[in-house]
Design an enzyme around this catalytic site. Structure first.
Site, PDB file in Angstrom:
ATOM      1  N   ASP A 204       0.929  -1.176   0.077  1.00 26.39           N
ATOM      2  CA  ASP A 204      -0.032  -0.125  -0.218  1.00 26.39           C
ATOM      3  C   ASP A 204       0.895   1.481   0.336  1.00 26.39           C
ATOM      4  O   ASP A 204       2.317   0.996  -0.009  1.00 26.39           O
ATOM      5  CB  ASP A 204      -0.606  -0.059   1.266  1.00 26.39           C
ATOM      6  CG  ASP A 204      -0.054  -0.416   2.654  1.00 26.39           C
ATOM      7  OD1 ASP A 204       1.111   0.009   2.599  1.00 26.39           O
ATOM      8  OD2 ASP A 204      -0.982  -0.282   3.602  1.00 26.39           O
ATOM      9  N   ASP A 206       1.326   5.131   2.814  1.00 25.29           N
ATOM     10  CA  ASP A 206       0.966   5.500   3.728  1.00 25.29           C
ATOM     11  C   ASP A 206       1.505   7.084   3.462  1.00 25.29           C
ATOM     12  O   ASP A 206       2.543   7.249   3.238  1.00 25.29           O
ATOM     13  CB  ASP A 206       1.610   4.395   4.763  1.00 25.29           C
ATOM     14  CG  ASP A 206       0.924   3.218   4.464  1.00 25.29           C
ATOM     15  OD1 ASP A 206       0.187   3.318   5.291  1.00 25.29           O
ATOM     16  OD2 ASP A 206       2.496   2.209   4.291  1.00 25.29           O
ATOM     17  N   ASP A 316      -3.247   4.118   2.838  1.00 21.21           N
ATOM     18  CA  ASP A 316      -3.585   4.565   4.517  1.00 21.21           C
ATOM     19  C   ASP A 316      -3.451   6.130   4.032  1.00 21.21           C
ATOM     20  O   ASP A 316      -2.113   6.690   4.511  1.00 21.21           O
ATOM     21  CB  ASP A 316      -3.096   4.119   5.095  1.00 21.21           C
ATOM     22  CG  ASP A 316      -3.657   2.784   5.564  1.00 21.21           C
ATOM     23  OD1 ASP A 316      -4.081   2.392   4.666  1.00 21.21           O
ATOM     24  OD2 ASP A 316      -2.681   1.197   6.301  1.00 21.21           O
TER      25      ASP A 316
HETATM   26  P1  TTP Z   1       2.254  -1.204   6.386  1.00 27.82           P
HETATM   27  O1  TTP Z   1       1.680   0.184   6.510  1.00 27.82           O
HETATM   28  O2  TTP Z   1       1.068  -2.167   7.179  1.00 27.82           O
HETATM   29  O3  TTP Z   1       3.588  -1.132   6.426  1.00 27.82           O
HETATM   30  P2  TTP Z   1       4.270  -0.783   5.385  1.00 27.82           P
HETATM   31  O4  TTP Z   1       4.807   0.211   4.548  1.00 27.82           O
HETATM   32  O5  TTP Z   1       5.865  -1.398   6.909  1.00 27.82           O
HETATM   33  O6  TTP Z   1       4.675  -2.087   4.487  1.00 27.82           O
HETATM   34  P3  TTP Z   1       4.625  -2.367   3.165  1.00 27.82           P
HETATM   35  O7  TTP Z   1       5.388  -2.108   2.118  1.00 27.82           O
HETATM   36  O8  TTP Z   1       3.751  -3.706   3.282  1.00 27.82           O
HETATM   37  O9  TTP Z   1       2.893  -1.493   3.590  1.00 27.82           O
HETATM   38  O10 TTP Z   1       2.445   0.053   7.940  1.00 27.82           O
HETATM   39  C1  TTP Z   1       3.057   1.423   8.246  1.00 27.82           C
HETATM   40  C2  TTP Z   1       3.295   1.175   9.710  1.00 27.82           C
HETATM   41  O11 TTP Z   1       1.418   2.404  10.194  1.00 27.82           O
HETATM   42  C3  TTP Z   1       3.950   0.687  10.425  1.00 27.82           C
HETATM   43  O12 TTP Z   1       5.246   0.502  10.965  1.00 27.82           O
HETATM   44  C4  TTP Z   1       3.049   0.958  11.726  1.00 27.82           C
HETATM   45  C5  TTP Z   1       2.033   1.617  11.566  1.00 27.82           C
HETATM   46  N1  TTP Z   1       1.146   0.623  11.948  1.00 27.82           N
HETATM   47  C6  TTP Z   1      -0.325   1.659  12.752  1.00 27.82           C
HETATM   48  O13 TTP Z   1       0.660   2.398  13.775  1.00 27.82           O
HETATM   49  N2  TTP Z   1      -1.195   1.093  12.956  1.00 27.82           N
HETATM   50  C7  TTP Z   1      -2.373   0.372  12.440  1.00 27.82           C
HETATM   51  O14 TTP Z   1      -3.241  -0.047  12.645  1.00 27.82           O
HETATM   52  C8  TTP Z   1      -1.002  -0.168  11.430  1.00 27.82           C
HETATM   53  C9  TTP Z   1      -1.672  -1.268  10.362  1.00 27.82           C
HETATM   54  C10 TTP Z   1      -0.067   0.476  10.801  1.00 27.82           C
HETATM   55 MN    MN Z   2       2.271   0.213   3.716  1.00 25.80          MN
HETATM   56 MN    MN Z   3      -0.138   0.998   5.578  1.00 24.72          MN
END
Ligand code: TTP
Ligand code: MN
Ligand code: MN
Ligand code: MN
Length: 392
Positions: A204, A206, A316
């Site tokens: 995703d 973020d 996100d």
């Molecule tokens: P993610 O987007 O789930 O993971 P990521 O970006 O490290 O890897 P990917 O490439 O698979 O997307 O989460 C990003 C960060 O957000 C993670 O370090 C922890 C934080 N987080 C929260 O604080 N609360 C939450 O509910 C979630 C899902 C993530």
């Molecule tokens: Mn992510």
């Molecule tokens: Mn995420």
């Protein structure tokens, strides 16, 4: 055989937040199997076991060389009996029986496939598995009642199971930037999560949004979402309000759960050029704020058929007040294990409570202010670790 000086230096540091963990390292042949066992433990809701395997993998990622023999591991922390057994087997035979039988087991594969659907957690996947479902297609055919996120997850499963590229993340970033400036000029957006750590792809994208004037950010998310919706850029969204201020826990401890910002889980509709390269469709409507003519929504494409002009991408969005920005940035950059280790370090070694909102010193009985990540590491008595070395 004496352990190398580099390994001796690593060995004192048993928390991942004390060490630099780069994205690329020399022991993937060991960390991939250990992380598979960690994932299997997560799917079986065995968190303790899962974290033990993740910590074992993380220490191996910090080594400057590939492990050749068991003696190379002398003095290293975080390696429990089970992980050592797996490593030993891989060093001797090239693979681990336990890992390979897990990898190929019907339960592991089905649970992975089912939790791979956006909106489906371990509990739901487990129930479906016991009812005989094995993959997204089984769910689509079944009579299961699905909530709206699961419906969206299933509808866009093919796109969402593809990796998001850096170019796509940047294109999404331009759209978010445009949306945020439309509804709150002067707001800042920052790429967080895996892409901030330097990953080339992600599951995703973020973003963290804030405004330098405290309070201006309140109520921002619904406006951003509304703007995106009028531009036909969203396929799904679920917004949750900020619950940090309302939840009066008193000054004793900041909340540990990280779910209290105004945030939005969404699926963007990202246009792609004929070349396949993603680009922001917001550019197409540049100069006509609130416009969006020429983008009249057509009929929804049939499920399972790849729509020609766009790709569904998970995004996100998180909004933080400016005063909490440093904590939010640190808390949302990850990796998940790195975050977990930071909080464990704070609690066990410093008698402090760290969240994505604040840092509380339990001994002194006060909050410790910080506006940058560097200041937070310093409060915690840790050397600063840049995002690219938080890939634990
Ligand atoms: P993610 O987007 O789930 O993971 P990521 O970006 O490290 O890897 P990917 O490439 O698979 O997307 O989460 C990003 C960060 O957000 C993670 O370090 C922890 C934080 N987080 C929260 O604080 N609360 C939450 O509910 C979630 C899902 C993530
Ligand atoms: Mn992510
Ligand atoms: Mn995420
Ligand atoms: Mn190296």
């Amino acid at each position: 055989h004496t352990p190398s000086p580099v390994i001796s230096a690593v060995s004192a540091k048993s928390y991942a937040c004390q060490r630099r963990t780069p994205l690329k390292h020399h022991n993937l042949f060991l960390t991939e199997p250990l992380e598979l066992l960690a994932e299997n433990a997560e799917l079986g809701e065995n968190e303790g076991r899962s974290v033990a395997f993740r910590r074992a993998a993380a220490i191996l990622k910090t080594l400057p060389l590939a492990v050749k023999r068991m003696e190379d591991l002398q003095g290293l922390p975080c390696l429990g009996d089970h992980s050592l057994r797996v490593v030993k087997e891989i060093l001797e035979y090239g693979s681990s029986q336990e890992v390979e039988s897990t990898r190929h087991s019907e339960q592991f594969q089905a649970m992975k496939a089912l939790t791979g659907i956006f909106g489906v957690g371990v509990k739901t996947a487990d129930r479906w598995f016991r009812e005989g479902l094995r993959c997204p297609a089984d769910v689509a055919k079944s009579e299961q009642r699905l909530n709206s996120s699961q419906q969206a997850g299933l509808l866009h499963h093919e796109d969402l199971s593809q990796h998001v590229s850096r170019a796509e993340a940047d294109a999404i970033g331009q759209i978010v930037e445009r949306a945020v400036q439309e509804v709150l000029p002067g707001a800042h957006i920052t790429l967080i999560g895996g892409f901030r750590r330097g990953k080339e792809t992600g599951h995703d994208v973020d973003f963290l949004i804030t405004h330098p004037e405290e309070g201006k950010e309140e109520g921002l998310m619904p406006k951003v979402v509304q703007w995106l919706e009028t531009q036909d850029l969203l396929l799904y969204q679920k917004t949750t309000r900020n619950s940090y201020l309302e939840s009066k826990e008193g000054p004793a401890r900041p909340p540990n759960n990280m779910d209290r910002f105004e945030r939005c889980f969404s699926i963007f509709k990202l246009e792609r050029r004929a070349s396949g390269e993603a680009h922001s469709s917001a550019q197409a409507t540049e100069g006509e704020p609130g416009g969006g003519e020429g983008r009249a929504p057509g009929p929804e494409p049939l499920p399972q058929r790849r729509p020609a002009g766009w790709k569904a991408v998970r995004v996100d969005l998180v909004v933080s007040p400016f005063s909490q920005f440093g904590f939010a940035l640190l808390g949302w950059t990850g990796s998940k294990l790195f975050e977990r280790e930071l909080r464990r370090w704070a609690g066990r070694e410093k008698n402090m409570s760290l969240s994505s909102h604040a840092l509380y010193d339990n001994s002194k009985g006060c909050y410790l202010r910080a506006s940058t990540e560097e200041e937070i590491f310093s409060h915690l008595g840790l050397d600063y670790i840049p995002p690219c070395d938080r890939n634990a």
